[in-house]
Design a protein around this motif. Structure first.
Motif, short mmCIF file in Angstrom:
data_model
loop_
_atom_site.label_atom_id
_atom_site.label_comp_id
_atom_site.label_asym_id
_atom_site.label_seq_id
_atom_site.Cartn_x
_atom_site.Cartn_y
_atom_site.Cartn_z
N LYS A 1 1.25 -1.36 -0.11
CA LYS A 1 -0.15 0.29 0.12
C LYS A 1 0.60 1.04 0.10
CE LYS A 1 -4.21 -2.23 2.55
NZ LYS A 1 -3.73 -3.30 3.41
N ALA A 2 0.41 2.44 -0.84
CA ALA A 2 1.14 3.29 -0.48
C ALA A 2 0.42 5.28 0.40
CB ALA A 2 1.50 4.09 -1.59
N PHE A 3 0.81 5.88 0.74
CA PHE A 3 -0.07 7.25 1.11
C PHE A 3 0.67 7.99 0.84
CE2 PHE A 3 -0.99 3.13 3.72
CZ PHE A 3 -1.86 2.65 4.26
N VAL A 4 -0.08 8.86 0.28
CA VAL A 4 0.62 10.23 -0.40
C VAL A 4 -0.31 11.65 -0.30
CG1 VAL A 4 1.97 9.01 -2.62
CG2 VAL A 4 -0.68 9.84 -2.44
N GLY A 5 0.75 12.22 0.24
CA GLY A 5 -0.03 14.20 0.34
C GLY A 5 -0.02 14.83 -0.30
N VAL A 6 -1.42 15.92 -0.83
CA VAL A 6 -1.72 16.65 -2.12
C VAL A 6 -1.48 17.73 -0.95
CG1 VAL A 6 -1.98 15.04 -3.28
CG2 VAL A 6 -3.35 15.93 -1.78
N ASP A 7 -1.45 19.08 -2.14
CA ASP A 7 -1.67 19.96 -2.19
C ASP A 7 -2.90 20.94 -2.19
OD1 ASP A 7 0.98 20.77 0.10
OD2 ASP A 7 1.39 20.75 -2.61
N GLY A 8 -3.66 20.17 -3.01
CA GLY A 8 -5.24 20.61 -3.76
C GLY A 8 -6.24 19.81 -3.67
N TRP A 9 -6.90 20.21 -4.63
CA TRP A 9 -7.93 18.60 -5.16
C TRP A 9 -8.83 19.81 -5.76
CZ3 TRP A 9 -13.09 17.98 -6.16
CH2 TRP A 9 -13.69 16.74 -7.04
N HIS A 10 -9.72 19.86 -7.40
CA HIS A 10 -10.28 20.79 -8.37
C HIS A 10 -10.38 19.95 -8.54
CE1 HIS A 10 -12.52 23.79 -10.04
NE2 HIS A 10 -12.81 24.42 -8.58
N ALA A 11 -12.58 20.03 -8.90
CA ALA A 11 -12.93 18.73 -10.27
C ALA A 11 -12.87 19.27 -11.51
CB ALA A 11 -14.38 19.15 -10.48
N GLU A 12 -12.04 20.66 -11.90
CA GLU A 12 -11.50 20.44 -13.20
C GLU A 12 -9.91 20.07 -13.13
OE1 GLU A 12 -12.34 24.72 -14.26
OE2 GLU A 12 -14.49 24.21 -14.50
N THR A 13 -9.04 20.00 -12.44
CA THR A 13 -8.36 19.80 -12.02
C THR A 13 -7.66 18.58 -11.69
OG1 THR A 13 -7.70 20.93 -10.24
CG2 THR A 13 -7.69 22.01 -12.09
N GLY A 14 -8.67 18.11 -11.12
CA GLY A 14 -8.21 16.78 -10.03
C GLY A 14 -6.71 17.10 -9.06
N PHE A 15 -6.05 16.34 -8.58
CA PHE A 15 -5.47 16.64 -7.50
C PHE A 15 -3.85 17.42 -7.91
CE2 PHE A 15 -7.36 13.07 -6.34
CZ PHE A 15 -7.57 13.58 -4.41
N THR A 16 -3.74 18.38 -7.22
CA THR A 16 -2.18 19.19 -8.25
C THR A 16 -1.26 19.58 -6.70
OG1 THR A 16 -3.91 21.19 -7.28
CG2 THR A 16 -3.68 20.43 -9.58
N GLY A 17 -0.22 19.76 -6.44
CA GLY A 17 1.01 20.30 -5.63
C GLY A 17 1.62 20.98 -6.11
N ARG A 18 1.73 21.86 -4.62
CA ARG A 18 2.74 23.00 -4.46
C ARG A 18 4.71 22.77 -5.54
NH1 ARG A 18 3.67 25.48 0.48
NH2 ARG A 18 2.98 23.25 1.34
#
Length: 251
Positions: free
Chosen positions: A161-178
């Motif tokens: 299994k893997a556990f990751v972090g993200v900085d943002g999510w939006h319906a139009e962009t999906g998961f994003t990071g800085r």
């Protein structure tokens, strides 16, 4: 640090800046008390003070961010830990919630933790669990390994299994990071096709950051808190993302 201090840190980090007068109104204390709080929080490097307002620090310091919304992050980490079975190897990418997950696993001799985070590795230096630290270029601000060598190391190890972090999510962009390099590490993990969970509190949803995760490798599981807005929850589910919501731990 009391509950009001944590509330102030969260408000500042969410908005970027906020006036002393508004903080006083929201927290129900006088402006004098708020200024005293801000002086203390600036001294401890949780925020920056300017005349009449408080500003968020643009910081990757994991230890600092672990104290922001601590109860929520600990609840997310505890639930994630409950999903890890005896004998499993798990990849833990980095960030404050993932650091709390690693700490939760520290007494489990039946688990192997694989990480790119030197902060997490240091946190587990006396832990009962096995720890594997992957190589690469050290990104000093986040204490995390990044770059082509790190991607290669991810490709060469195996985990359940893997556990990751993200900085943002939006319906139009999906998961994003800085940060582009850290997003590249997450993409390498997703490319392996193992069961991967995003661990993040609900404040990240609705936000957009510059660097998207690769559209070719979709995140399908999220563990977050119960404050996630119903509209965002529906949007996630419409994109076939399974969402687990947990309640904040009282600390």
């Amino acid at each position: 640090m009391n509950a009001r201090h944590q509330q102030i840190i969260q408000l500042v980090n969410t908005r970027g800046s906020i006036a002393v007068s508004e903080l006083a109104q929201i927290t129900g204390v006088s402006e004098v008390t708020v200024r005293q709080d801000l002086n203390m929080l600036e001294r401890d490097q949780f925020l920056r003070r300017v005349h009449g307002s408080a500003l968020a620090l643009d910081s990757d310091d994991v230890g600092m961010r672990m104290n922001t919304r601590y109860g929520i992050k600990q609840a997310i980490a505890s639930h994630a830990a409950s999903l890890i079975n005896e004998g499993e190897s798990v990849f833990i990418e980095g960030g404050s919630t993932n650091a709390l997950l690693a700490r939760t696993l520290s007494d489990r001799r039946d688990v192997t933790v694989i990480t790119v985070s030197h902060y997490i590795a240091h946190l587990l230096k006396e832990a009962a669990c096995e720890v594997i630290v992957l190589g690469g270029m050290l990104q000093k601000s986040s204490e995390s390994m990044v770059g082509p060598l790190t991607r290669y190391c991810v490709q060469q190890v195996h985990f359940h299994k893997a556990f990751v972090g993200v900085d943002g999510w939006h319906a139009e962009t999906g998961f994003t990071g800085r940060n582009m390099l850290r997003c590249d590490v997450v993409d390498a993990v997703l490319a392996k096709g193992v069961e991967t969970f995003v661990l993040t509190d609900s404040s990240k949803f609705g936000q957009i950051h510059p660097y998207p995760l690769s559209p070719g490798f979709q995140v399908r599981r999220v563990i977050t808190d119960s404050a996630l807005h119903p509209t965002l929850l529906t949007q996630l589910q419409e994109q076939n993302v399974a969402v687990i919501q947990v309640n904040e731990k009282v600390v």
